[in-house]
Design an enzyme around this catalytic site. Structure first.
Site, short mmCIF file in Angstrom:
data_model
loop_
_atom_site.label_atom_id
_atom_site.label_comp_id
_atom_site.label_asym_id
_atom_site.label_seq_id
_atom_site.Cartn_x
_atom_site.Cartn_y
_atom_site.Cartn_z
N TYR A 142 -9.28 -9.71 1.37
CA TYR A 142 -10.49 -8.96 1.73
C TYR A 142 -11.21 -8.36 0.52
O TYR A 142 -12.35 -7.93 0.63
CB TYR A 142 -10.18 -7.86 2.77
CG TYR A 142 -9.24 -6.77 2.30
CD1 TYR A 142 -9.65 -5.81 1.37
CD2 TYR A 142 -7.94 -6.71 2.76
CE1 TYR A 142 -8.78 -4.82 0.93
CE2 TYR A 142 -7.07 -5.73 2.34
CZ TYR A 142 -7.50 -4.79 1.41
OH TYR A 142 -6.64 -3.83 0.97
N GLU A 143 -10.54 -8.32 -0.64
CA GLU A 143 -11.22 -7.82 -1.84
C GLU A 143 -12.22 -8.84 -2.36
O GLU A 143 -12.98 -8.55 -3.30
CB GLU A 143 -10.18 -7.51 -2.94
CG GLU A 143 -9.29 -6.32 -2.60
CD GLU A 143 -8.18 -6.13 -3.63
OE1 GLU A 143 -8.47 -5.58 -4.69
OE2 GLU A 143 -7.04 -6.52 -3.34
N HIS B 7 -7.15 4.38 6.34
CA HIS B 7 -6.38 4.08 5.13
C HIS B 7 -5.61 5.30 4.62
O HIS B 7 -4.50 5.16 4.10
CB HIS B 7 -7.32 3.52 4.05
CG HIS B 7 -6.61 2.92 2.88
ND1 HIS B 7 -5.64 1.93 3.01
CD2 HIS B 7 -6.69 3.16 1.54
CE1 HIS B 7 -5.19 1.59 1.80
NE2 HIS B 7 -5.80 2.32 0.90
N ASN C 8 1.35 2.98 11.09
CA ASN C 8 0.56 3.47 12.23
C ASN C 8 0.85 2.58 13.43
O ASN C 8 1.29 1.44 13.26
CB ASN C 8 -0.94 3.43 11.89
CG ASN C 8 -1.40 2.05 11.48
OD1 ASN C 8 -1.06 1.56 10.40
ND2 ASN C 8 -2.15 1.40 12.35
N SER D 39 0.82 -1.21 0.00
CA SER D 39 0.00 0.00 0.00
C SER D 39 0.85 1.26 0.00
O SER D 39 1.71 1.44 0.86
CB SER D 39 -0.87 0.06 1.26
OG SER D 39 -1.90 -0.88 1.18
N HIS E 165 -5.66 -8.64 -2.49
CA HIS E 165 -5.87 -9.00 -1.08
C HIS E 165 -7.06 -9.95 -0.94
O HIS E 165 -8.01 -9.89 -1.72
CB HIS E 165 -6.17 -7.75 -0.24
CG HIS E 165 -5.12 -6.69 -0.32
ND1 HIS E 165 -5.07 -5.79 -1.36
CD2 HIS E 165 -4.09 -6.38 0.50
CE1 HIS E 165 -4.05 -4.97 -1.17
NE2 HIS E 165 -3.43 -5.31 -0.05
N HIS F 228 -3.04 1.01 -4.93
CA HIS F 228 -2.47 -0.15 -5.62
C HIS F 228 -2.74 -0.01 -7.12
O HIS F 228 -3.88 -0.12 -7.56
CB HIS F 228 -3.09 -1.45 -5.12
CG HIS F 228 -2.62 -1.82 -3.74
ND1 HIS F 228 -1.55 -2.67 -3.53
CD2 HIS F 228 -3.05 -1.45 -2.53
CE1 HIS F 228 -1.36 -2.80 -2.24
NE2 HIS F 228 -2.25 -2.07 -1.60
N MET G 20 -2.71 -7.07 6.42
CA MET G 20 -3.75 -7.83 5.71
C MET G 20 -3.23 -8.46 4.41
O MET G 20 -4.00 -8.66 3.48
CB MET G 20 -4.93 -6.90 5.40
CG MET G 20 -5.50 -6.17 6.61
SD MET G 20 -6.77 -4.99 6.12
CE MET G 20 -6.87 -3.98 7.62
N SER G 21 -1.94 -8.74 4.36
CA SER G 21 -1.39 -9.27 3.10
C SER G 21 -0.17 -10.14 3.37
O SER G 21 0.02 -10.64 4.48
CB SER G 21 -0.97 -8.10 2.21
OG SER G 21 0.14 -7.42 2.76
N ALA H 124 2.37 -2.43 4.12
CA ALA H 124 2.09 -1.45 5.17
C ALA H 124 1.52 -2.24 6.34
O ALA H 124 0.70 -3.14 6.14
CB ALA H 124 1.06 -0.45 4.66
#
Ligand code: HPA
Length: 277
Positions: free
Chosen positions: A87-88, A253, A240, A32, A85, A63, A216-217, A115
């Site tokens: 989640y997509e 995000h 973060n 990201s 990802h 992306h 998440m990846s 990230a």
């Protein structure tokens, strides 16, 4: 429907047809907001994912969804600017298909970036973390790209996962970071399927599990790379600090992308130095 093995080779043949004579040695997946690294690739052939048979398009802001074949630090590389990802809504087979194709193209080394939220209380927004190991939480619940029948042409039924983040490559990364005077953390990355950020209770739970960063990846891609016998190097940008109490702010995000963009130049320099060896 052709089987996965044939789909991989169809995609690899298409990419070869677009960049004949070019033999990439290293694959790089940009996380990201880290797409700017793609600007460092010279003499690039750029292929939108949509052109490649079997590649799903990237749907996430930050992306780009382009494959680049060119030179970085004097080495022939293939860069994925934009990843897919779980989640997509893609299956983990779709998410990891590009890694299979990299292997079919003869690529032996994969560099993954992402990230991530910092769980380790010592970590600060803007830190870079070499991934020493990972925890595949969805994988433990059956969400693994290797779930289902195993095709021995792609790899073994039961791949080992110790040493997944190649000790020698990690040594090269540490040495390159020291030369460039870039501070580098080293820790454990835990994969969650997302797309929600963590609750404070989850952050506390993830810390007790021994994780230093959460994202998440990456883990599905690394799982497939190791299944294929590729060597892996992983670097997280801590965009973060994960919030462990209700009084904290909230992850979002835009903040993730903003920080990733700020850290980008340091990560670009580090990766170019690692690739150059
Ligand atoms: N949690 C999960 N994924 C992330 C985070 C986070 O705090 N930051 C960037 N990706």
């Amino acid at each position: 429907m052709p089987d996965l093995y044939d789909q991989i080779n169809t995609a690899a043949n298409y990419i070869r047809s677009r960049a004949p004579q070019f033999q990439p040695a290293i694959g790089i997946i940009l996380g990201s907001g880290l797409g700017a690294l793609a600007d460092d690739v010279t003499d690039a052939t750029v292929i939108p994912y949509g052109d490649i048979p079997g590649f799903a398009p990237s749907t996430v802001v930050g992306h780009a969804g382009r494959l680049m074949l060119g030179n970085l630090g004097g080495r022939p590389v293939l860069v994925m600017a934009g990843r897919l990802h779980f989640y997509e809504g893609y299956s983990l087979q779709q998410v990891t298909f590009p890694v299979r194709v990299m292997h079919a193209l003869g690529i032996g080394t994969l560099i993954v970036t992402n990230a991530a939220g910092g769980l380790n209380p010592a970590y600060r927004q803007g830190d870079l973390m070499l991934i020493a190991d990972h925890i595949n939480l969805p994988g433990m619940a059956g969400n693994s790209p290797l779930f289902g029948p195993n095709d021995e042409r792609l790899g073994p039924r039961f791949p080992a996962m110790n040493g997944a983040y190649d000790p020698e490559l990690r040594g090269l990364a540490r040495a390159a970071a020291a030369r460039l005077d870039i501070p580098l953390r080293e820790g454990v990355y835990i994969f969650l399927s997302g797309p929600t950020y963590e609750t404070p209770a989850e952050v506390r739970m993830l810390r007790t599990l021994g994780a230093d960063a959460v994202g998440m990846s990456t883990v599905p891609e690394v799982t497939v790379a190791r299944h294929s016998g590729m060597r892996v190097l992983g670097i997280s940008t801590i965009t973060n600090e994960a919030i462990a109490d209700e009084a904290g702010g909230s992850a979002n995000h835009s903040e993730v992308l903003e920080t990733a963009n700020l850290i980008g130049p340091r990560l670009r320099a580090l990766i170019a130095a690692i690739v150059a060896g």
